[in-house]
Design a protein around this motif. Structure first.
Motif, PDB file in Angstrom:
ATOM      1  N   PRO A   1       0.809  -1.221   0.000  1.00 57.64           N
ATOM      2  CA  PRO A   1       0.000   0.000   0.000  1.00 57.64           C
ATOM      3  C   PRO A   1       0.844   1.273   0.000  1.00 57.64           C
ATOM      4  N   ALA A   2       1.944   1.289   0.760  1.00 57.39           N
ATOM      5  CA  ALA A   2       2.818   2.464   0.787  1.00 57.39           C
ATOM      6  C   ALA A   2       3.465   2.686  -0.572  1.00 57.39           C
ATOM      7  N   GLN A   3       3.843   1.618  -1.250  1.00 59.11           N
ATOM      8  CA  GLN A   3       4.443   1.748  -2.574  1.00 59.11           C
ATOM      9  C   GLN A   3       3.411   2.196  -3.607  1.00 59.11           C
ATOM     10  N   MET A   4       2.152   1.791  -3.438  1.00 59.00           N
ATOM     11  CA  MET A   4       1.104   2.249  -4.354  1.00 59.00           C
ATOM     12  C   MET A   4       0.883   3.749  -4.215  1.00 59.00           C
ATOM     13  N   VAL A   5       0.927   4.239  -2.981  1.00 62.24           N
ATOM     14  CA  VAL A   5       0.832   5.681  -2.766  1.00 62.24           C
ATOM     15  C   VAL A   5       2.032   6.380  -3.397  1.00 62.24           C
ATOM     16  N   SER A   6       3.204   5.752  -3.304  1.00 62.09           N
ATOM     17  CA  SER A   6       4.404   6.316  -3.922  1.00 62.09           C
ATOM     18  C   SER A   6       4.260   6.401  -5.438  1.00 62.09           C
ATOM     19  N   TRP A   7       3.597   5.409  -6.030  1.00 62.91           N
ATOM     20  CA  TRP A   7       3.333   5.470  -7.476  1.00 62.91           C
ATOM     21  C   TRP A   7       2.518   6.716  -7.819  1.00 62.91           C
ATOM     22  N   MET A   8       1.491   6.991  -7.031  1.00 56.68           N
ATOM     23  CA  MET A   8       0.672   8.180  -7.279  1.00 56.68           C
ATOM     24  C   MET A   8       1.492   9.452  -7.093  1.00 56.68           C
ATOM     25  N   TRP A   9       2.386   9.436  -6.101  1.00 57.76           N
ATOM     26  CA  TRP A   9       3.272  10.580  -5.875  1.00 57.76           C
ATOM     27  C   TRP A   9       4.162  10.801  -7.089  1.00 57.76           C
ATOM     28  N   ALA A  10       4.818   9.739  -7.556  1.00 60.55           N
ATOM     29  CA  ALA A  10       5.757   9.862  -8.663  1.00 60.55           C
ATOM     30  C   ALA A  10       5.051  10.274  -9.949  1.00 60.55           C
ATOM     31  N   LEU A  11       3.922   9.658 -10.233  1.00 61.84           N
ATOM     32  CA  LEU A  11       3.210   9.974 -11.468  1.00 61.84           C
ATOM     33  C   LEU A  11       2.621  11.380 -11.424  1.00 61.84           C
ATOM     34  N   GLY A  12       2.079  11.768 -10.275  1.00 57.45           N
ATOM     35  CA  GLY A  12       1.537  13.115 -10.148  1.00 57.45           C
ATOM     36  C   GLY A  12       2.611  14.180 -10.290  1.00 57.45           C
ATOM     37  N   ILE A  13       3.737  13.983  -9.612  1.00 57.75           N
ATOM     38  CA  ILE A  13       4.848  14.936  -9.719  1.00 57.75           C
ATOM     39  C   ILE A  13       5.388  14.953 -11.140  1.00 57.75           C
ATOM     40  N   GLY A  14       5.538  13.769 -11.755  1.00 57.52           N
ATOM     41  CA  GLY A  14       6.076  13.696 -13.108  1.00 57.52           C
ATOM     42  C   GLY A  14       5.189  14.387 -14.125  1.00 57.52           C
ATOM     43  N   MET A  15       3.888  14.070 -14.101  1.00 59.30           N
ATOM     44  CA  MET A  15       2.965  14.709 -15.034  1.00 59.30           C
ATOM     45  C   MET A  15       2.871  16.205 -14.779  1.00 59.30           C
ATOM     46  N   GLY A  16       2.831  16.574 -13.506  1.00 58.81           N
ATOM     47  CA  GLY A  16       2.697  17.980 -13.163  1.00 58.81           C
ATOM     48  C   GLY A  16       3.893  18.808 -13.571  1.00 58.81           C
ATOM     49  N   MET A  17       5.093  18.342 -13.258  1.00 58.61           N
ATOM     50  CA  MET A  17       6.295  19.118 -13.564  1.00 58.61           C
ATOM     51  C   MET A  17       6.539  19.202 -15.065  1.00 58.61           C
ATOM     52  N   THR A  18       6.375  18.085 -15.786  1.00 56.25           N
ATOM     53  CA  THR A  18       6.594  18.143 -17.229  1.00 56.25           C
ATOM     54  C   THR A  18       5.552  19.033 -17.914  1.00 56.25           C
ATOM     55  N   SER A  19       4.296  18.918 -17.519  1.00 58.51           N
ATOM     56  CA  SER A  19       3.250  19.765 -18.111  1.00 58.51           C
ATOM     57  C   SER A  19       3.503  21.233 -17.796  1.00 58.51           C
ATOM     58  N   LEU A  20       3.834  21.524 -16.548  1.00 56.51           N
ATOM     59  CA  LEU A  20       4.046  22.905 -16.122  1.00 56.51           C
ATOM     60  C   LEU A  20       5.257  23.523 -16.807  1.00 56.51           C
ATOM     61  N   VAL A  21       6.401  22.850 -16.732  1.00 59.96           N
ATOM     62  CA  VAL A  21       7.646  23.414 -17.262  1.00 59.96           C
ATOM     63  C   VAL A  21       7.599  23.526 -18.780  1.00 59.96           C
ATOM     64  N   LEU A  22       7.156  22.478 -19.465  1.00 62.67           N
ATOM     65  CA  LEU A  22       7.137  22.505 -20.928  1.00 62.67           C
ATOM     66  C   LEU A  22       6.124  23.521 -21.455  1.00 62.67           C
ATOM     67  N   SER A  23       4.972  23.656 -20.804  1.00 61.28           N
ATOM     68  CA  SER A  23       3.972  24.637 -21.242  1.00 61.28           C
ATOM     69  C   SER A  23       4.488  26.061 -21.067  1.00 61.28           C
ATOM     70  N   LEU A  24       5.151  26.334 -19.952  1.00 60.20           N
ATOM     71  CA  LEU A  24       5.707  27.655 -19.724  1.00 60.20           C
ATOM     72  C   LEU A  24       6.885  27.934 -20.657  1.00 60.20           C
ATOM     73  N   TRP A  25       7.677  26.905 -20.944  1.00 56.90           N
ATOM     74  CA  TRP A  25       8.858  27.091 -21.795  1.00 56.90           C
ATOM     75  C   TRP A  25       8.458  27.417 -23.232  1.00 56.90           C
ATOM     76  N   TYR A  26       7.478  26.677 -23.764  1.00 56.73           N
ATOM     77  CA  TYR A  26       7.078  26.863 -25.159  1.00 56.73           C
ATOM     78  C   TYR A  26       5.891  27.804 -25.322  1.00 56.73           C
TER      79      TYR A  26
END
Length: 391
Positions: free
Chosen positions: A42-67
Motif C-alpha cells: 500500500p505504501a508503494q502504491m501511494v508512492s506510485w501516485m506521488w511519482a506519477l503526479g509529480i512527473g505529469m505535473g512538472m513536465t506539463s508545467l515546465v514545458l507549457s511555460l517554456w514553449y
C-alpha cells in the motif's frame, strides 16, 4: 510570470481541472491494478501516485511555460494495462524495466527519430487519428445515458444551452450542472475525500532478461504507438507546432528519474490534452497554454497528496466523468473530422484511419491508434502510387 497571470482565464483554468479529472478518474484503477500485479505494498502504491503526479505535473508545467503552448503529459494507460497482466516479474525487476523503457524513450526523442516518423504522416491522417481516439469518449458518454439518464441528459441540456449563450463557459457549466444533479441524487460523495500526504518509497532496480523482454519492450512500444503518436496528432490537429523531439525526450528523462518511486512511464497526453487545446478552453490559441499550466499545478498537488486519490476517485460517479469528457471533446472531434475529409485525395485513407482507430482493436498488445495510422498510411501510399503510375 506576470504574463502568465494576464493570459490566465476562468475558462482555461476549468479546462485544466476537467483534464485532470478525466485523466485520473478514467484510468487510475488500471494503474492500481498494475502496481498490485507487481506486488506493490500500500505504501508503494501511494508512492506510485506521488511519482506519477509529480512527473505529469512538472513536465506539463515546465514545458507549457517554456514553449508558451499547451503541452500536457500523462501516464501510459496502455502501459499500465501491460503491467497489470505481467506474470513472474518482481517489483525491483519491473523497476529496472521502467528505467530501460525511459532510456529508449529518451533515445528516440532527443535523437529526432520519432519526430521524423511523425513528419511522414499527412495532416489528414493525423486529424482522423485524433478524431478516432476522441470519438470513443463521446460514444461512452452516450452509453452512460442507460445507467444515469437524468444526470447525462441534464448535462447534455446544459451543454446545448451553454453553446448557444455562453460558448466559452459551456464545459464549466456542464461540470457544475453535473455535480449539482449528482449531489441531489446522492451520488456525489465529497465528504468521503480524505486528504493525506504521500511519501515516496524507493525501490532498488534489478535487471533480468525476462523483465527486459516481457516488460520494458512492450511498455516502450505501446507507450510510443498508443500514447505519444496520438499525442502529437492532437497537437497538430489543434494547430500547435510544438517541438516533438525535446518534449518526448523530456518525458523519458522524467520517467527515468521517477522510475524507482513508481513513475513507470510518462508520455504526451492526447484526450486530456485536447480538452486544453480546444476552442472551449479559450478563443485565443496563444492563451490556451495556461490550461495545461493549471493542469500541471493540480497534478503536482494531487501527487503530493497521493493518498487521497482512491477517495477522490470514489467521490464522482462514473457517468458524470464520461459525460464531461464526451461533451468537452465534441468541438475537437468535429474539427478533426473536418480536417480529415477536407482533401479529397486523402479522404478515403483518412476515413480508414478514423474507423480503425475508433474500433479499439488491439493486435499484439498495440492499440488501435497505431494500427489506424498503419492501415490509412498504407492505403494512401498504394493509391498515390497507382495514380502516379497511371500518368
Amino acid at each position: 510570470m506576470r504574463q502568465v497571470w494576464r493570459d490566465f482565464s476562468l475558462s482555461t483554468g476549468m479546462a485544466g481541472l476537467v483534464a485532470v479529472l478525466v485523466g485520473f478518474t478514467s484510468s487510475a484503477a488500471i494503474v492500481f491494478s498494475a502496481a498490485q500485479a507487481l506486488g506493490a505494498t500500500p505504501a508503494q502504491m501511494v508512492s506510485w501516485m506521488w511519482a506519477l503526479g509529480i512527473g505529469m505535473g512538472m513536465t506539463s508545467l515546465v514545458l507549457s511555460l517554456w514553449y508558451r503552448q499547451p503541452v500536457l503529459t500523462a501516464w501510459s494507460t496502455p502501459g499500465a494495462a501491460v503491467l497489470a497482466v505481467s506474470q513472474g516479474v518482481s517489483l525491483p525487476e519491473a523497476t529496472g524495466a521502467f528505467m530501460v523503457c525511459a532510456l529508449l524513450t529518451m533515445v528516440v526523442g532527443f535523437s529526432g527519430w520519432f519526430e521524423r516518423l511523425m513528419g511522414q504522416i499527412p495532416l489528414a491522417l493525423a486529424s482522423a487519428l485524433l478524431a478516432g481516439v476522441l470519438a470513443r469518449f463521446a460514444l461512452d458518454a452516450v452509453g452512460a445515458v442507460v445507467h444515469a439518464p437524468a444526470l447525462v441528459m441534464a448535462m447534455t441540456g446544459a451543454y446545448v444551452l451553454g453553446r448557444r449563450w455562453w460558448p466559452r463557459w459551456s464545459v464549466p457549466v456542464v461540470l457544475l450542472v453535473g455535480m449539482g444533479v449528482a449531489a441531489l441524487q446522492g451520488q456525489l460523495h465529497l465528504s468521503s475525500i480524505v486528504w493525506t500526504w504521500a511519501l515516496p518509497v524507493w525501490v532498488n532496480p534489478a535487471w533480468s532478461w525476462a523483465a527486459m523482454v516481457g516488460v520494458a519492450l512492450p511498455l516502450f512500444v505501446v507507450t510510443m504507438a498508443s500514447q505519444n503518436l496520438p499525442g502529437v496528432a492532437a497537437q497538430r490537429a489543434s494547430g500547435f507546432d510544438i517541438p516533438v523531439s525535446p518534449v518526448v525526450g523530456a518525458t523519458g528523462l522524467a520517467s527515468f528519474c521517477l522510475a524507482p518511486f513508481g513513475g513507470y512511464a510518462l508520455n504526451l497526453a492526447a484526450i486530456t490534452a485536447a480538452i486544453c487545446m480546444g476552442q472551449e478552453s479559450h478563443a485565443d490559441p496563444t492563451r490556451r497554454y495556461t490550461a495545461s499550466v493549471t493542469a500541471g499545478v493540480v497534478y503536482i498537488a494531487l501527487g503530493l497528496a497521493g493518498g487521497t486519490i482512491v477517495s477522490l476517485m470514489a467521490a464522482f460517479p462514473q457517468a458524470l466523468v464520461l459525460a464531461v469528457a464526451g461533451l468537452a471533446l465534441l468541438g475537437t472531434i468535429a474539427s478533426g473530422l473536418s480536417a480529415a475529409v477536407k482533401d479529397e485525395q486523402q479522404r478515403d485513407a483518412a476515413l480508414l484511419t478514423f474507423l480503425v482507430t475508433l474500433s479499439g482493436v488491439t493486435v499484439a498488445g498495440v492499440g488501435s491508434a497505431f494500427w489506424g495510422v498503419v492501415v490509412g498510411g498504407l492505403a494512401q501510399w498504394f493509391w498515390t502510387r497507382r495514380q502516379a503510375g497511371s500518368h
